[in-house]
Every structure is written in structure tokens, then in C-alpha cells.
Design an enzyme around this catalytic site. Sequence first.
Site, PDB file in Angstrom:
ATOM      1  N   HIS A  23       0.830  -1.050  -0.072  1.00 31.88           N
ATOM      2  CA  HIS A  23       0.098   0.063  -0.079  1.00 31.88           C
ATOM      3  C   HIS A  23       0.987   1.403   0.140  1.00 31.88           C
ATOM      4  CE1 HIS A  23      -3.200  -2.648   2.335  1.00 31.88           C
ATOM      5  NE2 HIS A  23      -3.498  -2.166   1.011  1.00 31.88           N
ATOM      6  N   LYS A  47     -15.306  -7.267   4.830  1.00 35.39           N
ATOM      7  CA  LYS A  47     -14.180  -8.166   4.914  1.00 35.39           C
ATOM      8  C   LYS A  47     -13.785  -8.266   6.371  1.00 35.39           C
ATOM      9  CE  LYS A  47     -11.900  -6.035   0.786  1.00 35.39           C
ATOM     10  NZ  LYS A  47     -10.567  -5.503   0.256  1.00 35.39           N
ATOM     11  N   ARG A  98      -1.806  -6.360  -8.004  1.00 36.49           N
ATOM     12  CA  ARG A  98      -0.640  -7.404  -7.729  1.00 36.49           C
ATOM     13  C   ARG A  98      -0.508  -8.420  -8.671  1.00 36.49           C
ATOM     14  NH1 ARG A  98      -3.315  -7.717  -1.883  1.00 36.49           N
ATOM     15  NH2 ARG A  98      -4.595  -8.700  -3.401  1.00 36.49           N
ATOM     16  N   SER A 136      -3.124  -7.716   2.680  1.00 36.05           N
ATOM     17  CA  SER A 136      -3.479  -7.363   3.953  1.00 36.05           C
ATOM     18  C   SER A 136      -4.249  -8.765   4.773  1.00 36.05           C
ATOM     19  CB  SER A 136      -4.550  -6.595   4.324  1.00 36.05           C
ATOM     20  OG  SER A 136      -3.956  -5.214   4.142  1.00 36.05           O
TER      21      SER A 136
END
Length: 174
Positions: A23, A47, A98, A136
Site C-alpha cells: 500500500h 471483509k 498485484r 492484508s
Amino acid sequence: MPQTGGERVGVYPGTFDPITKGHADIIRRGAKLVDRLIIGVTTNMSKNPLFTPEERIAMVEREVASLELDNVSVVGFNALLMKFAEKQGATVIVRGLRAVADFEYEYQMAGMNQQLNAGIETVFLMADVSLQPIASKLVKEIAMFGGDITPFVSGPVRDDVLARIDKVGRMGDY
């Protein structure tokens, strides 16, 4: 803060639970593309976040301060991304990629966002090769099982994650 005098405003949205070195890389690089970059920390309760929105905002603010970028600010939001971007006067959404799986999801989201507001462009930045595996969700999983997350997050974020996991409990035999 609406856009003024031709200022190019970008929004980099995310849950940032926790903020990773990946990030930070996107923030650093995204800040070069716009006059002002707003890091939008969303609630996104789907999430199942480890940290509260307020804790994540504070964590992101601390990390942004360490980057010493004077054109970056952090704002929490709980709204449709395009409504938030409009309110901020943004003309650009910055998204990090990514892998191919990220692209498929982000491509779909960019298309939907374009339908909502064609005046806001989505810009994709590829994560630095050394940072591409970092997510994450994986950082939290590694920490929950007692693994070392030092390569993936800053020292202060590592400490935050480990302190929270000490409260909620670890998993597995480590």
C-alpha cells in the site's frame, strides 16, 4: 474539498486492514501522478476487519506521515466510492494491482465506476515486484498463526497487528 483551479485530485481507496508495504508503495507512486492524493479508508465490514475504522485511519495517517509526502491526506468514508470521489473533487481513482486475479476484479469495478461517473478515470499501478505477494488478508493470517510479518509491514504496523492478535488470540500450533 472539491477540485479547484485545475488541481488534479486522486483517491486511493481501500480497507487498509492493515496497511502494508505494498500500500505504501502505491501511495508513494500515486502521489506523483496527482496534485493531491486522498487515501480513502472505507469501513467495508464484509471483509471482517481486525481493526476499527478509526484505528485503521490512525494507522494509515501514521504511515503516510512517515512517507513525508505533503500532498497526501487520509479520509475515512462509508459510501459508494464514486460518491466519495465526487465529494472530494477527484478526477482519478488510483488502484494497485498485484496479480491477474486483481486485474479481473479491478477491471470489473472500473467498468461499473465508469457507468456511475465517466468523468473520473481509474488508473492502475502495478505493485513493485518485491511487494506483489503482499495482501492484508495474508498478513493477518500469517500473524494469527505466529508467523513473522516483518517483511510485509512497517515496524509500527507489525506492533499494532501483534498487539491486536494477542487480544483476539492466535490460532494453530506454532
